[in-house]
Motif scaffolding. Structure first.
Motif, PDB file in Angstrom:
ATOM      1  N   ALA A 184      15.283  17.819 -48.928  1.00 47.48           N
ATOM      2  CA  ALA A 184      14.763  17.290 -47.664  1.00 47.48           C
ATOM      3  C   ALA A 184      14.146  18.365 -46.792  1.00 47.48           C
ATOM      4  O   ALA A 184      13.588  18.055 -45.733  1.00 47.48           O
ATOM      5  N   GLY A 185      14.240  19.618 -47.198  1.00 50.34           N
ATOM      6  CA  GLY A 185      13.595  20.694 -46.457  1.00 50.34           C
ATOM      7  C   GLY A 185      14.418  21.290 -45.333  1.00 50.34           C
ATOM      8  O   GLY A 185      13.876  22.018 -44.494  1.00 50.34           O
ATOM      9  N   VAL A 186      15.722  21.023 -45.302  1.00 53.95           N
ATOM     10  CA  VAL A 186      16.569  21.620 -44.268  1.00 53.95           C
ATOM     11  C   VAL A 186      16.739  23.105 -44.572  1.00 53.95           C
ATOM     12  O   VAL A 186      17.026  23.487 -45.704  1.00 53.95           O
ATOM     13  N   ARG A 187      16.605  23.949 -43.550  1.00 54.63           N
ATOM     14  CA  ARG A 187      16.640  25.399 -43.746  1.00 54.63           C
ATOM     15  C   ARG A 187      18.054  25.962 -43.655  1.00 54.63           C
ATOM     16  O   ARG A 187      18.334  27.027 -44.200  1.00 54.63           O
ATOM     17  N   THR A 188      18.956  25.304 -42.941  1.00 53.58           N
ATOM     18  CA  THR A 188      20.315  25.824 -42.774  1.00 53.58           C
ATOM     19  C   THR A 188      21.306  24.850 -43.387  1.00 53.58           C
ATOM     20  O   THR A 188      21.464  23.726 -42.903  1.00 53.58           O
ATOM     21  N   ILE A 189      21.958  25.279 -44.459  1.00 52.51           N
ATOM     22  CA  ILE A 189      22.890  24.433 -45.202  1.00 52.51           C
ATOM     23  C   ILE A 189      24.223  25.163 -45.282  1.00 52.51           C
ATOM     24  O   ILE A 189      24.326  26.221 -45.901  1.00 52.51           O
ATOM     25  N   VAL A 190      25.230  24.595 -44.641  1.00 53.85           N
ATOM     26  CA  VAL A 190      26.558  25.188 -44.568  1.00 53.85           C
ATOM     27  C   VAL A 190      27.526  24.308 -45.348  1.00 53.85           C
ATOM     28  O   VAL A 190      27.404  23.078 -45.333  1.00 53.85           O
ATOM     29  N   ALA A 191      28.469  24.916 -46.025  1.00 53.15           N
ATOM     30  CA  ALA A 191      29.546  24.165 -46.691  1.00 53.15           C
ATOM     31  C   ALA A 191      30.881  24.732 -46.238  1.00 53.15           C
ATOM     32  O   ALA A 191      30.994  25.943 -46.017  1.00 53.15           O
ATOM     33  N   THR A 192      31.873  23.885 -46.079  1.00 45.32           N
ATOM     34  CA  THR A 192      33.236  24.370 -45.864  1.00 45.32           C
ATOM     35  C   THR A 192      34.055  24.099 -47.119  1.00 45.32           C
ATOM     36  O   THR A 192      34.086  22.975 -47.609  1.00 45.32           O
TER      37      THR A 192
END
Length: 387
Positions: free
Chosen positions: A102-110
């Motif tokens: 989708a083009g999201v630049r900031t992807i965080v995972a916990t």
């Protein structure tokens, strides 16, 4: 205000789901949250909506339901989110792929639940590990809920510079002991107001070792055992209680959703799990003023020197050690302690503020790379975070 879409596998009453709800509550006005749940929503979905948080139902039918991926991509594109934050294994795998598409630049995972040889109570096969590490590279960084989890991630091949440690948090006020609540809850459960009650809280899976607790408890001549939680091992544990003569003194309360109430009814909290990613139930027990018996608790292991409270007693795994520990507590009688400093060390406000700052920092960072190579970054304590 930073717009964040949290993607989570389910919204039952597990630790990850409760942490998400608490973060949303304590970052109101700092972050604009929305939540996408892959599987049919549970009770935490209603609580999120009560706080004005939109909850999107993806309708995923199973681990291999690839049709859910384009639905998730469309949702992310339509939302115009600054950050996508994933929680739990399935959501991390599908969510990171969808966010990148989708083009999201900031992807965080916990990472909430990575143990030795298991993740979320399931075996970590070679295929599980390969898929996890492959999709981890699509993200910006991974949040570990303890240094113990950070070490396990590094052991899986995740570069240390892609890991940030932000421990779980809790609202201590919610767990504060009140005698009136204790009397009310015991009456509702049908417990003798004067009985000595051992308690345990958690998902009923083999890694929690509630079988060991039941066997140890069965040797006592007095007391009751209250087990709070649900899971695939419930029927087997009930049969075990029947078989060792503890059935009449053991209550399975199920997934009540009212952990502070259940803790108020107990006299001791027992946590016999041999490995944990954090050990939130132990910290909650301490917040409720309970003596706590535990075998593994990274949250206590990671405390500064001298901060582990005396009412938290480490018990080696094994039937004999647990029999002796339970018997000693019973002989000493009920005791309520003031919440120790360790509880404030894990103040949810610090956890939530650290996440809000992480979102803001990484959405503006060129290329959204993690911090410079080195050890996993640690979160700031309350005294350094303006709280």
């Amino acid at each position: 205000m930073t717009r964040v879409l949290h993607i989570i596998t389910g919204l039952g009453r597990g630790g990850a789901e409760r942490q998400l709800l608490d973060v949303v509550r304590h970052t109101a006005g700092l972050v604009d949250h929305e939540v996408a749940v892959l599987t049919p929503p549970g009770p935490v979905a209603a609580a999120l909506r009560d706080h004005g948080v939109p909850v999107h139902e993806v309708g995923m039918r199973g681990n291999r339901d690839l049709a859910a991926l384009p639905r998730l991509v469309r949702l992310i594109r339509a939302g115009g989110y600054d950050v996508v934050h994933t929680h739990l294994y399935r959501a991390c795998v599908f969510g990171r792929i969808a966010a990148r598409m989708a083009g999201v630049r900031t992807i965080v995972a916990t990472e909430h639940s990575l143990g030795h040889g298991h993740i979320e109570g399931r075996a970590t096969t070679a295929a599980v590990r390969m898929l996890y590490t492959a999709t981890e590279r699509l993200g910006t960084l991974t949040v570990a809920v303890s240094p113990t989890v950070a070490e396990r991630l590094c052991g899986w091949g995740v570069p240390p510079d892609r890991i940030t440690v932000i421990p779980n948090g809790l609202d201590a006020d919610a767990f504060a002991f009140h005698a009136e609540r204790r009397a009310r809850v015991r009456a509702r459960l049908g417990l003798d107001p004067d009985a000595f009650v051992f308690g345990a809280v958690g998902r009923l899976v083999p890694t929690k070792r509630f079988d060991l607790l039941i066997r140890a408890f069965a040797y006592l001549d007095d007391g009751l055992l209250l087990i709070v939680g649900d899971g695939p091992q419930r029927a087997a544990l009930q049969r075990l209680a029947d078989g060792c003569g503890a059935a009449g003194r053991t209550m399975f309360a199920g997934d009540t959703g009212h952990v502070p109430d259940m803790l108020s009814a107990m006299d001791v909290l027992a946590a016999p799990s041999e490995q944990e990613t954090f050990g939130l139930s132990v910290i909650e027990g301490l917040a409720a003023g309970l003596p706590v018996l535990y075998t593994a608790c990274p949250a206590l292991d990671d405390l500064p020197s001298g901060m582990v409270p005396p009412q938290a007693r480490h018990v080696p795994t094994g039937l004999g050690a647990w029999r002796a520990a339970l018997a000693l507590c019973l002989s000493q009688g009920p005791t309520r302690w003031p919440p120790p400093e360790a509880v404030q060390h894990y103040d949810i406000r610090v956890h939530a503020k650290a996440l809000a700052e992480l979102y803001e920092t990484h959405r503006h960072r060129p290329g959204n790379r993690a911090q410079a190579a080195g050890a996993p970054r640690q979160y700031e304590r309350a005294e350094n975070a303006g709280l």
